[in-house]
Design an enzyme around this catalytic site. Structure first.
Site, PDB file in Angstrom:
ATOM      1  CE  LYS A   1      -4.417  27.051 -36.029  1.00 42.19           C
ATOM      2  NZ  LYS A   1      -5.020  28.194 -35.427  1.00 42.19           N
TER       3      LYS A   1
HETATM    4  C1  LIG Z   1      -0.716  31.447 -38.047  1.00 42.19           C
HETATM    5  C2  LIG Z   1      -1.516  31.627 -37.007  1.00 42.19           C
HETATM    6  N1  LIG Z   1      -0.734  32.434 -35.857  1.00 42.19           N
HETATM    7  C3  LIG Z   1      -1.710  32.576 -35.088  1.00 42.19           C
HETATM    8  C4  LIG Z   1      -2.729  32.166 -34.600  1.00 42.19           C
HETATM    9  C5  LIG Z   1      -3.245  31.887 -33.057  1.00 42.19           C
HETATM   10  O1  LIG Z   1      -3.611  31.039 -32.492  1.00 42.19           O
HETATM   11  P1  LIG Z   1      -4.228  30.239 -30.594  1.00 42.19           P
HETATM   12  O2  LIG Z   1      -5.676  30.449 -31.690  1.00 42.19           O
HETATM   13  O3  LIG Z   1      -4.225  29.223 -31.174  1.00 42.19           O
HETATM   14  O4  LIG Z   1      -4.183  31.161 -30.024  1.00 42.19           O
HETATM   15  C6  LIG Z   1      -3.469  31.196 -35.088  1.00 42.19           C
HETATM   16  C7  LIG Z   1      -4.521  31.066 -35.062  1.00 42.19           C
HETATM   17  O5  LIG Z   1      -5.185  29.874 -34.097  1.00 42.19           O
HETATM   18  C8  LIG Z   1      -2.900  31.329 -37.117  1.00 42.19           C
HETATM   19  O6  LIG Z   1      -3.398  30.691 -38.040  1.00 42.19           O
HETATM   20  N1  LIG Z   2      -6.789  31.101 -35.803  1.00 41.20           N
HETATM   21  C1  LIG Z   2      -7.526  29.509 -35.812  1.00 41.20           C
HETATM   22  C2  LIG Z   2      -8.683  29.788 -35.430  1.00 41.20           C
HETATM   23  C3  LIG Z   2      -8.971  28.676 -34.280  1.00 41.20           C
HETATM   24  O1  LIG Z   2      -8.530  28.383 -33.453  1.00 41.20           O
HETATM   25  P1  LIG Z   2      -8.134  26.834 -33.079  1.00 41.20           P
HETATM   26  O2  LIG Z   2      -6.808  26.789 -32.682  1.00 41.20           O
HETATM   27  O3  LIG Z   2      -9.424  27.151 -31.823  1.00 41.20           O
HETATM   28  O4  LIG Z   2      -8.724  25.778 -33.798  1.00 41.20           O
HETATM   29  C4  LIG Z   2      -7.722  29.258 -37.410  1.00 41.20           C
HETATM   30  O5  LIG Z   2      -6.406  29.327 -38.006  1.00 41.20           O
HETATM   31  O6  LIG Z   2      -9.022  28.538 -37.459  1.00 41.20           O
END
Ligand SMILES: Cc1ncc(COP(=O)(O)O)c(C=O)c1O
Ligand SMILES: N[C@@H](CCOP(=O)(O)O)C(=O)O
Length: 465
Positions: free
Chosen positions: A112
């Site tokens: 993120k």
């Molecule tokens: C460590 C981790 N892997 C994978 C995901 C999944 O990613 P996305 O929500 O973009 O599909 C998340 C949360 O978003 C996460 O925090």
């Molecule tokens: N897995 C995510 C959930 C929120 O996802 P987002 O990519 O839409 O912000 C988290 O870690 O909070």
């Protein structure tokens, strides 16, 4: 570049407007009105570029005249200067055709940071010449978005952030990374419910005219287009290093809210030769069911050792359905309203067939996850986090005749218990977050109701004048 809503009824905006708005006013999500493309020669020209130079080349077409190229470069240098690895997102080889792309070298140890470090700076830049009210950011997190967003905006002027997490359902490291940040503009809220409920509350606040009329709301979740745009970059960066555009590359992506994998889809639409994107889910597998059988119906969330993927309503799937459904906003609005009422939806033939051209999918259980963690350790000497392991398991089961890159979305030290259960080793937290367990926490716990959460925020946020 103009941005249009997936539900067809909100005003079109430029990049600055779409970034500050977060969610479209008709309940849809902003997407570019067309996909910019890079020719094979332009993609080949990315070879050898630094991460920052790649980021400028890939993102500039989406930003249009909201920022000059020099301003964009300066923001990227600042954002990616905080990463602890010179390559920002380094590739590591596990086997002759299996690679991992390490996306966790940012300040909060998860992918993120790649987008949110930039988004924090974009907010600050766009608010500098703006005499409107301060932004009230309302976000939902299953663990990683929250800490990355808080790190990115803590202490910034004209921004308040209210972050909702499912109380008791994030790891200790994840919770502490949010709740130990002491800045007057940071507000942590644990809700008595799951991530889907937190995300639904956020959308309800955006969609409530009284609430959204009173505060200038914005989003840090991947409903905000700028988040996804910044994630497109690392697909290009990795693929070019492995031989694109001369040979195709497959990516395996641990998936929850479908943001990360949608960024890969955008890279493919821009011209990057991606063999397939593997959508790897845990047992909360609505996306696997949708992609394999056309059945997008949400079940109760099952808590797992991969809490960040414990999601049954994936926000960004709407962007895919829009793009594959002839970009017909009115038709998608009706389809999504049906889903919101019944929690079930059938994909149309165009959506189901169109998705299959780009995406494969797999649902991986706890045994598959543990096996992949052990294999990475015993075979390649790598400790990987459980989310990454879900995607690695899916990557190893898929048989593509090309390099396959698993996105490593979190540092293993964020989930030490699961790593230790699988490998016998407990990964240490990197020194830069070392005193996390000595810092004092601050958060409130609220019932998961619109009234409780909106009242709490309304008492603390700055209203439009
Ligand atoms: C460590 C981790 N892997 C994978 C995901 C999944 O990613 P996305 O929500 O973009 O599909 C998340 C949360 O978003 C996460 O925090
Ligand atoms: N897995 C995510 C959930 C929120 O996802 P987002 O990519 O839409 O912000 C988290 O870690 O909070």
């Amino acid at each position: 570049m103009r941005y249009i809503s997936t539900r067809g009824a909100a005003p079109t905006l430029d990049f600055r407007g779409a970034t500050l708005a977060g969610l479209a006013s008709d309940g849809g999500l902003y997407v570019p009105d067309h996909w910019p493309t890079l020719s094979a020669d332009e993609i080949a020209g990315l070879a050898g570029l630094s991460y920052v130079d790649t980021a400028v080349a890939v993102m500039a077409p989406f930003i249009g005249d909201s920022l000059s190229r020099d301003e964009l470069r300066a923001l990227c240098e600042q954002a990616y200067g905080r990463f602890s690895h010179a390559a920002v997102t380094p590739l590591r080889q596990l086997d002759h055709d299996q690679w991992v792309l390490e996306l966790f070298h940012g300040p909060t140890l998860a992918f993120k940071d790649v987008a949110l470090q930039l988004l924090g700076l974009l907010f600050e830049r766009f608010l500098k010449d703006d005499d409107g009210a301060p932004l009230t950011i309302v976000g939902a997190t299953s663990g990683d978005t929250g800490s990355a967003a808080i790190d990115a905006v803590a202490g910034r002027e004209k921004i308040d952030i209210f972050m909702l997490h499912p109380a008791g359902r994030v790891s200790d490291v994840q919770r502490r990374q949010m709740t130990t940040v002491r800045a007057p503009n940071v507000h942590n809220i644990g809700i008595r419910g799951d991530f889907d409920t937190a995300q639904a509350l956020v959308k309800a606040m955006f969609n409530d005219p009284a609430f959204s009329g009173r505060f200038r709301l914005s989003a840090v979740n991947s409903i905000n287009w700028a988040r996804l745009m910044a994630q497109v970059v690392y697909y290009f960066y990795a693929a070019v290093r492995l031989g694109a555009p001369g040979r195709p590359i497959a990516f395996s992506v641990p998936t929850g809210n479908f943001g990360d994998v949608f960024a890969g889809y955008v890279a493919a639409r821009m011209g990057l030769p991606i063999e397939r994107l593997i959508v790897a889910t845990n047992v909360n597998d609505i996306l696997h069911r949708a992609l394999s059988a056309g059945d997008y119906s949400s079940a109760t969330v099952v808590p797992t050792a991969t809490p960040s993927m414990d999601i049954q309503v994936s926000s960004n799937f709407e962007r895919l359905l829009f793009d594959l459904g002839d970009r017909d906003g009115a038709a998608l609005a009706a389809q999504m309203q049906g889903f919101e009422a019944s929690r079930a939806m059938r994909l149309t033939n165009a959506q189901h067939g169109g998705a299959a051209a780009h995406l494969a999918s797999a649902s991986v259980n706890a045994d598959g996850m543990a096996l992949a963690m052990r294999w990475a350790h015993e075979h390649a000497g790598e400790l990987i986090d459980p989310h990454t392991a879900i995607a690695l398991s899916a990557a190893r089961s898929a048989a593509f005749d090309c390099p396959t890159v698993t996105l490593a979305t979190a540092h293993p030290a964020k989930f030490p218990e699961a790593v230790e259960r699988a490998t016998g080793l407990s990964p240490a937290l990197p020194a830069r977050v070392g005193d996390l367990f000595e810092r004092e926490e601050a958060f409130v716990t609220l019932d998961a109701t619109f009234d409780a959460v909106s009242a709490y925020i309304a008492e603390r946020a700055t209203p439009r004048s």
